[in-house]
Design a protein around this motif. Structure first.
Motif, PDB file in Angstrom:
ATOM      1  N   ALA A 277       0.827  -1.207   0.000  1.00 39.87           N
ATOM      2  CA  ALA A 277       0.000   0.000   0.000  1.00 39.87           C
ATOM      3  C   ALA A 277       0.860   1.256   0.000  1.00 39.87           C
ATOM      4  N   LYS A 278       1.916   1.258   0.786  1.00 42.59           N
ATOM      5  CA  LYS A 278       2.812   2.428   0.822  1.00 42.59           C
ATOM      6  C   LYS A 278       3.418   2.680  -0.551  1.00 42.59           C
ATOM      7  N   HIS A 279       3.676   1.605  -1.270  1.00 43.87           N
ATOM      8  CA  HIS A 279       4.293   1.721  -2.591  1.00 43.87           C
ATOM      9  C   HIS A 279       3.306   2.213  -3.642  1.00 43.87           C
ATOM     10  N   GLU A 280       2.048   1.801  -3.525  1.00 43.33           N
ATOM     11  CA  GLU A 280       1.089   2.050  -4.597  1.00 43.33           C
ATOM     12  C   GLU A 280       0.158   3.234  -4.367  1.00 43.33           C
ATOM     13  N   VAL A 281      -0.177   3.529  -3.120  1.00 40.73           N
ATOM     14  CA  VAL A 281      -1.189   4.558  -2.843  1.00 40.73           C
ATOM     15  C   VAL A 281      -0.524   5.931  -2.756  1.00 40.73           C
ATOM     16  N   LYS A 282      -1.030   6.858  -3.558  1.00 40.68           N
ATOM     17  CA  LYS A 282      -0.428   8.197  -3.629  1.00 40.68           C
ATOM     18  C   LYS A 282      -1.328   9.304  -3.082  1.00 40.68           C
ATOM     19  N   ASN A 283      -2.610   9.011  -2.887  1.00 39.76           N
ATOM     20  CA  ASN A 283      -3.521  10.099  -2.505  1.00 39.76           C
ATOM     21  C   ASN A 283      -4.048   9.972  -1.080  1.00 39.76           C
ATOM     22  N   ALA A 284      -3.366   9.193  -0.246  1.00 41.42           N
ATOM     23  CA  ALA A 284      -3.760   9.067   1.160  1.00 41.42           C
ATOM     24  C   ALA A 284      -2.540   8.667   1.985  1.00 41.42           C
ATOM     25  N   ARG A 285      -2.566   9.016   3.258  1.00 44.72           N
ATOM     26  CA  ARG A 285      -1.509   8.565   4.172  1.00 44.72           C
ATOM     27  C   ARG A 285      -1.806   7.129   4.587  1.00 44.72           C
ATOM     28  N   VAL A 286      -0.842   6.256   4.448  1.00 44.97           N
ATOM     29  CA  VAL A 286      -1.038   4.844   4.756  1.00 44.97           C
ATOM     30  C   VAL A 286      -0.586   4.583   6.184  1.00 44.97           C
ATOM     31  N   GLU A 287      -1.504   4.013   6.992  1.00 44.70           N
ATOM     32  CA  GLU A 287      -1.213   3.724   8.392  1.00 44.70           C
ATOM     33  C   GLU A 287      -1.351   2.221   8.640  1.00 44.70           C
ATOM     34  N   LEU A 288      -0.444   1.688   9.426  1.00 45.56           N
ATOM     35  CA  LEU A 288      -0.469   0.268   9.771  1.00 45.56           C
ATOM     36  C   LEU A 288      -1.517  -0.002  10.848  1.00 45.56           C
ATOM     37  N   LEU A 289      -2.379  -0.971  10.591  1.00 47.03           N
ATOM     38  CA  LEU A 289      -3.340  -1.445  11.583  1.00 47.03           C
ATOM     39  C   LEU A 289      -2.794  -2.760  12.127  1.00 47.03           C
ATOM     40  N   LYS A 290      -2.337  -2.733  13.362  1.00 48.70           N
ATOM     41  CA  LYS A 290      -1.647  -3.887  13.932  1.00 48.70           C
ATOM     42  C   LYS A 290      -2.620  -5.034  14.227  1.00 48.70           C
ATOM     43  N   ARG A 291      -2.068  -6.230  14.298  1.00 49.05           N
ATOM     44  CA  ARG A 291      -2.862  -7.416  14.590  1.00 49.05           C
ATOM     45  C   ARG A 291      -3.595  -7.247  15.926  1.00 49.05           C
ATOM     46  N   GLY A 292      -4.892  -7.468  15.930  1.00 45.75           N
ATOM     47  CA  GLY A 292      -5.691  -7.364  17.143  1.00 45.75           C
ATOM     48  C   GLY A 292      -6.108  -5.952  17.503  1.00 45.75           C
ATOM     49  N   GLU A 293      -5.625  -4.971  16.783  1.00 45.25           N
ATOM     50  CA  GLU A 293      -5.970  -3.575  17.085  1.00 45.25           C
ATOM     51  C   GLU A 293      -7.388  -3.267  16.613  1.00 45.25           C
ATOM     52  N   ASN A 294      -8.153  -2.552  17.424  1.00 45.61           N
ATOM     53  CA  ASN A 294      -9.515  -2.177  17.085  1.00 45.61           C
ATOM     54  C   ASN A 294      -9.506  -0.965  16.158  1.00 45.61           C
ATOM     55  N   LEU A 295     -10.030  -1.149  14.973  1.00 48.56           N
ATOM     56  CA  LEU A 295     -10.018  -0.082  13.971  1.00 48.56           C
ATOM     57  C   LEU A 295     -10.695   1.178  14.482  1.00 48.56           C
ATOM     58  N   PHE A 296     -11.858   1.017  15.082  1.00 50.87           N
ATOM     59  CA  PHE A 296     -12.629   2.188  15.481  1.00 50.87           C
ATOM     60  C   PHE A 296     -11.970   2.934  16.641  1.00 50.87           C
ATOM     61  N   GLN A 297     -11.351   2.186  17.558  1.00 49.48           N
ATOM     62  CA  GLN A 297     -10.613   2.850  18.625  1.00 49.48           C
ATOM     63  C   GLN A 297      -9.416   3.607  18.059  1.00 49.48           C
ATOM     64  N   ARG A 298      -8.766   3.015  17.072  1.00 50.50           N
ATOM     65  CA  ARG A 298      -7.617   3.668  16.443  1.00 50.50           C
ATOM     66  C   ARG A 298      -8.022   4.982  15.781  1.00 50.50           C
ATOM     67  N   ILE A 299      -9.137   4.952  15.077  1.00 54.11           N
ATOM     68  CA  ILE A 299      -9.625   6.172  14.440  1.00 54.11           C
ATOM     69  C   ILE A 299      -9.970   7.216  15.493  1.00 54.11           C
ATOM     70  N   SER A 300     -10.591   6.773  16.579  1.00 53.71           N
ATOM     71  CA  SER A 300     -10.956   7.688  17.654  1.00 53.71           C
ATOM     72  C   SER A 300      -9.743   8.363  18.262  1.00 53.71           C
ATOM     73  N   GLN A 301      -8.663   7.614  18.435  1.00 54.37           N
ATOM     74  CA  GLN A 301      -7.455   8.172  19.031  1.00 54.37           C
ATOM     75  C   GLN A 301      -6.798   9.210  18.130  1.00 54.37           C
ATOM     76  N   GLU A 302      -6.799   8.952  16.834  1.00 50.71           N
ATOM     77  CA  GLU A 302      -6.086   9.840  15.920  1.00 50.71           C
ATOM     78  C   GLU A 302      -6.912  11.056  15.521  1.00 50.71           C
ATOM     79  N   PHE A 303      -8.245  10.907  15.554  1.00 55.47           N
ATOM     80  CA  PHE A 303      -9.097  12.006  15.111  1.00 55.47           C
ATOM     81  C   PHE A 303     -10.179  12.273  16.143  1.00 55.47           C
ATOM     82  N   GLU A 304      -9.787  12.313  17.379  1.00 57.80           N
ATOM     83  CA  GLU A 304     -10.749  12.327  18.474  1.00 57.80           C
ATOM     84  C   GLU A 304     -11.759  13.462  18.367  1.00 57.80           C
ATOM     85  N   VAL A 305     -11.305  14.656  18.128  1.00 56.33           N
ATOM     86  CA  VAL A 305     -12.209  15.801  18.130  1.00 56.33           C
ATOM     87  C   VAL A 305     -13.172  15.747  16.953  1.00 56.33           C
ATOM     88  N   SER A 306     -12.631  15.558  15.733  1.00 56.10           N
ATOM     89  CA  SER A 306     -13.480  15.620  14.543  1.00 56.10           C
ATOM     90  C   SER A 306     -14.387  14.402  14.419  1.00 56.10           C
TER      91      SER A 306
END
Length: 348
Positions: free
Chosen positions: A55-84
């Motif tokens: 993804a880092k190699h191919e995607v040019k129009n977004a920042r690529v972030e690693l979602l670690k094994r067992g990590e909750n996607l929605f909690q991760r989004i909440s942490q990074e964009f808590e206010v918005s």
């Protein structure tokens, strides 16, 4: 992504894309878990470890972030964009359990808006690049039909026909098949969405060949009905009725026409000839990254055609214990009418 930002529902500040097809539409990459598109700022693509480096190699129009094994996607989004995120979040596609989990993150269901139709509407109108991919997929599909016409003969199995057409399409550049290739012969051709079998094609059989190629994820869809041997008078009559219905329907396609009206043109034509009970499906559907997209050409469709839509027109007549005839082409909707993108030869 800019077109989506201009269509954000009122009050929404982020759009969460969870459908793999929609992620591919916006980024060109289909191996991600989620794409967060903010009203302002940089979009973020969440990718598991398996596909992260690609993804880092191919995607040019977004920042690529690693979602670690067992990590909750929605909690991760909440942490990074808590206010918005806690302001209001729109989602394209989500299951019930995931909806509940996401609601907890944004402080309740009132903070969520389902807006999959927004993305579907965007995808329905193709860009120049999308059309080029579809055009090439259609050219390859035409070669597939041409091959089928050469291969179909008494003594050949339906599976052999499938093998030959898919092989040729691959050689011509198809990245895969748009859907499972349909080859049905004899009485089996009366089943509109039958698959192929080991059945041996017999002298005089009607043979429906429905196939599509795929280029960069974009698909084509074309059907021709072939006769293995001499055409009977009844086969000729039914084929002619379907051919006329398709021609009339294609002539009715243009921007600002109701999709249901196109269906009606084909259906009325077939009904006038006394075969109305044997036309048992919609006249067409949109084609793109998926084989069935908006708009839908059906009797009860509320869609209105727009310039840039790519749709199929595929009337058919199916008579149990006799056989079926379907003729289908992929066409581009323009302001002036329909441009046929598939141009395989007709039986007559």
């Amino acid at each position: 992504m800019l077109k989506l930002k201009s269509r954000f529902p009122q009050g929404v500040v982020n759009f969460l894309i969870l459908s793999s097809v929609n992620i591919a539409y916006f980024t060109g990459f289909s191996g991600a878990t989620a794409l967060l598109i903010p009203q302002d700022g940089e979009s973020v693509l969440y990718v598991s470890g398996t596909n992260f480096e690609q993804a880092k190699h191919e995607v040019k129009n977004a920042r690529v972030e690693l979602l670690k094994r067992g990590e909750n996607l929605f909690q991760r989004i909440s942490q990074e964009f808590e206010v918005s995120v806690r302001a209001k979040l729109s989602v394209d596609s989500i299951g019930i359990e995931s909806w509940k989990s996401l609601a907890n993150v944004v402080g309740g269901e009132e903070g969520l808006v389902m807006a999959g139709s927004v993305v579907r509407g965007l995808r329905a109108v193709k860009s120049y690049d999308e059309l080029e991919f579809i055009r090439e997929a259609c050219r390859i599909a035409d070669v597939g039909i041409s091959t089928a016409c050469e291969v179909v003969k008494p003594g050949v199995s339906e599976q052999e026909v499938v093998a030959e057409v898919e092989y040729v399409m691959r050689k011509r550049g198809s990245h895969g098949v748009a859907f499972n290739t349909i080859v049905t012969s004899g009485v089996n051709s009366a089943f509109p969405h039958g698959s192929c079998s080991s059945r041996t094609i017999m002298e005089g059989d009607l043979v429906i060949v429905d196939l599509g190629a795929m280029v960069r994820g974009y698909r084509s869809d074309v059907t021709r009905t072939i006769v293995a041997g001499k055409v009977s008078c009844r086969q000729q009559e039914i084929y002619g009725r379907v051919r006329v219905a398709q021609d009339l329907a294609i002539r009715s396609v243009r921007a600002n026409v109701r999709a249901a009206a196109v269906d009606n043109v084909a259906r009325e034509s077939i009904c006038r000839e006394g075969f109305g009970d044997y036309f048992v499906h919609n006249v067409g559907h949109g084609v793109g990254l998926e084989i069935h997209e908006m708009p839908t050409l059906s009797p009860d469709s509320k869609d209105v055609l727009e310039a840039g839509n790519v749709v199929t027109v595929e009337p058919g007549i199916y008579i149990v214990d006799f056989g079926g005839v379907r003729i289908e082409d992929t066409v581009l909707v323009t302001e002036k009418g329909a441009e046929k993108l598939t141009n395989a030869a007709y039986l007559f």
